[in-house]
Scaffold this motif. Structure first.
Motif, PDB file in Angstrom:
ATOM      1  N   GLY A 147       0.815  -1.225   0.000  1.00 35.50           N
ATOM      2  CA  GLY A 147       0.000   0.000   0.000  1.00 35.50           C
ATOM      3  C   GLY A 147       0.843   1.267   0.000  1.00 35.50           C
ATOM      4  N   LEU A 148       1.926   1.286   0.776  1.00 33.33           N
ATOM      5  CA  LEU A 148       2.791   2.470   0.791  1.00 33.33           C
ATOM      6  C   LEU A 148       3.469   2.664  -0.558  1.00 33.33           C
ATOM      7  CD1 LEU A 148       4.424   2.142   4.341  1.00 33.33           C
ATOM      8  CD2 LEU A 148       2.553   3.669   3.639  1.00 33.33           C
ATOM      9  N   GLY A 149       3.890   1.561  -1.180  1.00 26.10           N
ATOM     10  CA  GLY A 149       4.503   1.675  -2.503  1.00 26.10           C
ATOM     11  C   GLY A 149       3.517   2.183  -3.538  1.00 26.10           C
ATOM     12  N   TYR A 150       2.275   1.708  -3.451  1.00 27.55           N
ATOM     13  CA  TYR A 150       1.234   2.173  -4.370  1.00 27.55           C
ATOM     14  C   TYR A 150       0.989   3.669  -4.209  1.00 27.55           C
ATOM     15  CZ  TYR A 150      -3.518   2.947  -6.143  1.00 27.55           C
ATOM     16  OH  TYR A 150      -4.627   3.445  -6.785  1.00 27.55           O
ATOM     17  N   ILE A 151       0.887   4.118  -2.955  1.00 29.76           N
ATOM     18  CA  ILE A 151       0.642   5.539  -2.696  1.00 29.76           C
ATOM     19  C   ILE A 151       1.797   6.393  -3.205  1.00 29.76           C
ATOM     20  CG2 ILE A 151       0.553   7.242  -0.825  1.00 29.76           C
ATOM     21  CD1 ILE A 151      -1.146   5.177   0.737  1.00 29.76           C
ATOM     22  N   ALA A 152       3.034   5.948  -2.931  1.00 28.34           N
ATOM     23  CA  ALA A 152       4.202   6.713  -3.364  1.00 28.34           C
ATOM     24  C   ALA A 152       4.245   6.815  -4.884  1.00 28.34           C
ATOM     25  CB  ALA A 152       5.475   6.072  -2.831  1.00 28.34           C
ATOM     26  N   GLY A 153       3.944   5.703  -5.575  1.00 29.28           N
ATOM     27  CA  GLY A 153       4.031   5.711  -7.032  1.00 29.28           C
ATOM     28  C   GLY A 153       2.919   6.487  -7.698  1.00 29.28           C
ATOM     29  N   ARG A 154       1.712   6.504  -7.121  1.00 26.49           N
ATOM     30  CA  ARG A 154       0.573   7.131  -7.791  1.00 26.49           C
ATOM     31  C   ARG A 154       0.300   8.554  -7.306  1.00 26.49           C
ATOM     32  NH1 ARG A 154      -4.750   4.156  -9.995  1.00 26.49           N
ATOM     33  NH2 ARG A 154      -5.826   6.013 -10.768  1.00 26.49           N
ATOM     34  N   TYR A 155       0.526   8.806  -6.009  1.00 24.26           N
ATOM     35  CA  TYR A 155       0.148  10.117  -5.464  1.00 24.26           C
ATOM     36  C   TYR A 155       1.322  10.868  -4.841  1.00 24.26           C
ATOM     37  CZ  TYR A 155      -4.491   8.133  -6.031  1.00 24.26           C
ATOM     38  OH  TYR A 155      -5.637   7.552  -6.569  1.00 24.26           O
ATOM     39  N   GLY A 156       2.450  10.227  -4.714  1.00 27.97           N
ATOM     40  CA  GLY A 156       3.631  10.923  -4.183  1.00 27.97           C
ATOM     41  C   GLY A 156       3.752  10.853  -2.678  1.00 27.97           C
ATOM     42  N   SER A 157       2.596  10.838  -1.979  1.00 27.99           N
ATOM     43  CA  SER A 157       2.624  10.819  -0.514  1.00 27.99           C
ATOM     44  C   SER A 157       1.243  10.457   0.011  1.00 27.99           C
ATOM     45  CB  SER A 157       3.033  12.189   0.032  1.00 27.99           C
ATOM     46  OG  SER A 157       1.993  13.141  -0.189  1.00 27.99           O
ATOM     47  N   PRO A 158       1.133  10.062   1.276  1.00 25.05           N
ATOM     48  CA  PRO A 158      -0.179   9.781   1.859  1.00 25.05           C
ATOM     49  C   PRO A 158      -1.115  10.988   1.823  1.00 25.05           C
ATOM     50  CG  PRO A 158       1.522   8.787   3.208  1.00 25.05           C
ATOM     51  CD  PRO A 158       2.223   9.644   2.202  1.00 25.05           C
ATOM     52  N   CYS A 159      -0.584  12.177   2.022  1.00 22.56           N
ATOM     53  CA  CYS A 159      -1.460  13.349   2.001  1.00 22.56           C
ATOM     54  C   CYS A 159      -2.003  13.594   0.588  1.00 22.56           C
ATOM     55  CB  CYS A 159      -0.715  14.582   2.516  1.00 22.56           C
ATOM     56  SG  CYS A 159      -0.495  14.553   4.327  1.00 22.56           S
ATOM     57  N   GLY A 160      -1.213  13.260  -0.438  1.00 18.61           N
ATOM     58  CA  GLY A 160      -1.699  13.363  -1.815  1.00 18.61           C
ATOM     59  C   GLY A 160      -2.814  12.356  -2.046  1.00 18.61           C
ATOM     60  N   ALA A 161      -2.680  11.147  -1.542  1.00 16.29           N
ATOM     61  CA  ALA A 161      -3.719  10.124  -1.687  1.00 16.29           C
ATOM     62  C   ALA A 161      -4.965  10.507  -0.902  1.00 16.29           C
ATOM     63  CB  ALA A 161      -3.181   8.778  -1.204  1.00 16.29           C
ATOM     64  N   TRP A 162      -4.767  11.089   0.272  1.00 13.28           N
ATOM     65  CA  TRP A 162      -5.906  11.493   1.090  1.00 13.28           C
ATOM     66  C   TRP A 162      -6.689  12.625   0.424  1.00 13.28           C
ATOM     67  CZ3 TRP A 162      -9.451  10.262   4.232  1.00 13.28           C
ATOM     68  CH2 TRP A 162     -10.118  11.183   5.042  1.00 13.28           C
ATOM     69  N   ALA A 163      -6.007  13.545  -0.179  1.00  9.02           N
ATOM     70  CA  ALA A 163      -6.667  14.654  -0.872  1.00  9.02           C
ATOM     71  C   ALA A 163      -7.512  14.125  -2.037  1.00  9.02           C
ATOM     72  CB  ALA A 163      -5.630  15.648  -1.387  1.00  9.02           C
ATOM     73  N   HIS A 164      -6.994  13.152  -2.771  1.00 10.38           N
ATOM     74  CA  HIS A 164      -7.748  12.568  -3.873  1.00 10.38           C
ATOM     75  C   HIS A 164      -8.971  11.813  -3.344  1.00 10.38           C
ATOM     76  CE1 HIS A 164      -8.764   9.733  -7.126  1.00 10.38           C
ATOM     77  NE2 HIS A 164      -8.251  10.653  -7.946  1.00 10.38           N
ATOM     78  N   SER A 165      -8.795  11.097  -2.243  1.00 11.10           N
ATOM     79  CA  SER A 165      -9.915  10.365  -1.660  1.00 11.10           C
ATOM     80  C   SER A 165     -11.000  11.324  -1.176  1.00 11.10           C
ATOM     81  CB  SER A 165      -9.423   9.507  -0.491  1.00 11.10           C
ATOM     82  OG  SER A 165     -10.481   8.821   0.124  1.00 11.10           O
ATOM     83  N   GLU A 166     -10.582  12.431  -0.600  1.00 12.71           N
ATOM     84  CA  GLU A 166     -11.544  13.420  -0.127  1.00 12.71           C
ATOM     85  C   GLU A 166     -12.360  13.983  -1.299  1.00 12.71           C
ATOM     86  OE1 GLU A 166     -11.568  15.349   3.711  1.00 12.71           O
ATOM     87  OE2 GLU A 166     -12.295  13.346   3.064  1.00 12.71           O
ATOM     88  N   ALA A 167     -11.696  14.145  -2.452  1.00 10.27           N
ATOM     89  CA  ALA A 167     -12.343  14.746  -3.608  1.00 10.27           C
ATOM     90  C   ALA A 167     -13.224  13.765  -4.366  1.00 10.27           C
ATOM     91  CB  ALA A 167     -11.292  15.327  -4.560  1.00 10.27           C
ATOM     92  N   THR A 168     -12.838  12.489  -4.400  1.00 10.51           N
ATOM     93  CA  THR A 168     -13.533  11.531  -5.247  1.00 10.51           C
ATOM     94  C   THR A 168     -14.198  10.369  -4.471  1.00 10.51           C
ATOM     95  OG1 THR A 168     -11.564  10.144  -5.549  1.00 10.51           O
ATOM     96  CG2 THR A 168     -11.885  11.989  -7.094  1.00 10.51           C
ATOM     97  N   GLY A 169     -13.764  10.131  -3.264  1.00 13.41           N
ATOM     98  CA  GLY A 169     -14.285   9.006  -2.478  1.00 13.41           C
ATOM     99  C   GLY A 169     -13.503   7.721  -2.685  1.00 13.41           C
ATOM    100  N   TRP A 170     -12.446   7.774  -3.477  1.00 16.35           N
ATOM    101  CA  TRP A 170     -11.576   6.603  -3.673  1.00 16.35           C
ATOM    102  C   TRP A 170     -10.155   7.110  -3.925  1.00 16.35           C
ATOM    103  CZ3 TRP A 170      -9.168   6.418  -8.426  1.00 16.35           C
ATOM    104  CH2 TRP A 170      -9.711   7.225  -9.431  1.00 16.35           C
ATOM    105  N   TYR A 171      -9.232   6.175  -3.957  1.00 17.41           N
ATOM    106  CA  TYR A 171      -7.849   6.611  -4.259  1.00 17.41           C
ATOM    107  C   TYR A 171      -7.136   5.555  -5.095  1.00 17.41           C
ATOM    108  CZ  TYR A 171      -5.465   3.375  -0.954  1.00 17.41           C
ATOM    109  OH  TYR A 171      -4.967   2.274  -0.305  1.00 17.41           O
TER     110      TYR A 171
END
Length: 262
Positions: free
Chosen positions: A238-262
Motif C-alpha cells: 500500500g505504501l509503494g502504491y501511494i508513493a508511485g501514484r500520489y507521491g505521498s499519503p497526504c496526496g492520496a488522502w486529498a484525492h480520496s476526499e475529492a472523489t471518495g476513492w484513491y
C-alpha cells in the motif's frame, strides 16, 4: 590361609572381603593371599604344628610377601550433575551483535552405576553400566541479534493483526520514504476510511481487499504470496502504491476526499 610344614598342612580360617580371593601355587611354602589386609593378617598370631618334625610355625607379617597385586571388582552408584547445554538462535528482533538469554539453563541430575576395578586399594578403572535421569537438564537458549534498525522496529511493532499493531508497522515502514508525522496523519485517515486497518477487510461490491483495499487483492502478490494473511505485506504494498501514484499519503488522502476513492 594354609601353611605347609613337611608334608602336613595346618589350616587357618581367615575372614577377608567377599571380593578377595587366593591364588594357590603348587609346591610353594606359602599360599599367597590376594586382596587380604596385611595388618589383619599380622594380628592373627595363630601357629600350626608339623606332626613329622615337631617344629612350630607362627603366622606373622613377614612371610606374607605378595609377589602380585590383589584385584577386585565392586559397584558404585552415585547421583551426578548433568551440565546443561547452551543453544544459540539468530533473531531479527535484536540489533546485530546483541545477545539475550531467552531461556535460563538448568543442570540435571542422573543416577549412575559404575563397575569399579581395584588393584589392592587403588582404583584402576571404572565403567558406567547404567544411567537413570532423575531430573532432565534444560538447555540455555541465547538469542543472537541479526536485525537492522527497521527489522528490530518491526518486531517491536507486532504482527499487524490488530489495528494498533498495523498502525505501528505503517509508522516504521514510512520511515524509508522520509515521511513524517503529518504524512502519517493523512495515512491514518485514509486507511481508517478504507478498511479500519483490518487486514481481512473485503469490499463485497468490488472485491478490494486488505488494509489498503487493493483491487484486486492479488496485486499485493508483487510483494509476497502471503498477501491475504500478512498485514506487513499489505502495508508494504500500500505504501509503494501511494508513493508511485500520489507521491505521498497526504496526496492520496486529498484525492480520496475529492472523489471518495484513491
Amino acid at each position: 590361609m594354609i601353611y605347609r610344614a613337611g608334608g602336613t598342612a595346618a589350616v587357618l580360617s581367615l575372614a577377608v572381603s567377599g571380593a578377595a580371593y587366593a591364588a594357590v601355587q603348587a609346591g610353594s611354602d606359602v599360599i599367597q593371599p590376594l586382596g587380604a589386609n596385611r595388618a589383619a593378617l599380622a594380628a592373627i598370631g595363630t601357629s600350626g604344628t608339623d606332626s613329622d618334625s615337631g617344629s612350630s610355625a607362627k603366622a606373622t607379617q613377614d612371610p606374607m610377601t605378595v609377589s602380585g597385586q590383589s584385584t577386585s571388582v565392586t559397584t558404585l552408584t552415585q547421583d551426578e550433575v548433568q551440565p546443561h547445554q547452551v543453544v544459540t538462535r539468530e533473531t531479527k528482533e535484536l540489533p546485530a551483535g546483541e545477545t539475550k538469554v531467552q531461556t535460563a539453563g538448568v543442570d540435571g541430575v542422573a543416577r549412575v552405576t559404575y563397575q569399579v576395578t581395584w588393584a589392592d586399594d587403588t582404583e584402576i578403572s571404572r565403567e558406567a553400566v547404567s544411567r537413570v535421569v532423575l531430573t532432565p537438564a534444560v538447555d540455555q537458549v541465547v538469542l543472537v541479534g541479526t536485525g537492522t534498525a527497521t527489522e528490530v522496529a518491526l518486531a517491536q511493532a507486532g504482527d499487524g493483526k490488530t489495528p494498533e499493531s498495523a498502525q505501528a508497522v505503517a509508522k516504521v515502514l514510512m520511515g524509508s520514504y522520509g515521511w513524517g508525522e503529518s504524512e502519517y496523519s493523512c495515512l491514518h485517515s485514509l486507511w481508517t476510511r478504507e478498511s479500519s486497518w483490518n487486514y481481512q477487510a473485503k469490499n463485497p461490491s468490488s472485491d478490494a481487499y486488505g488494509i489498503p483495499q487493493s483491487l484486486p487483492g492479488d496485486k499485493m502478490a508483487s510483494v509476497s504470496s502471503d498477501w491475504a494473511t500478512n498485514p506487513v505485506t499489505q502495508i508494504t504494498w500500500g505504501l509503494g502504491y501511494i508513493a508511485g501514484r500520489y507521491g505521498s499519503p497526504c496526496g492520496a488522502w486529498a484525492h480520496s476526499e475529492a472523489t471518495g476513492w484513491y
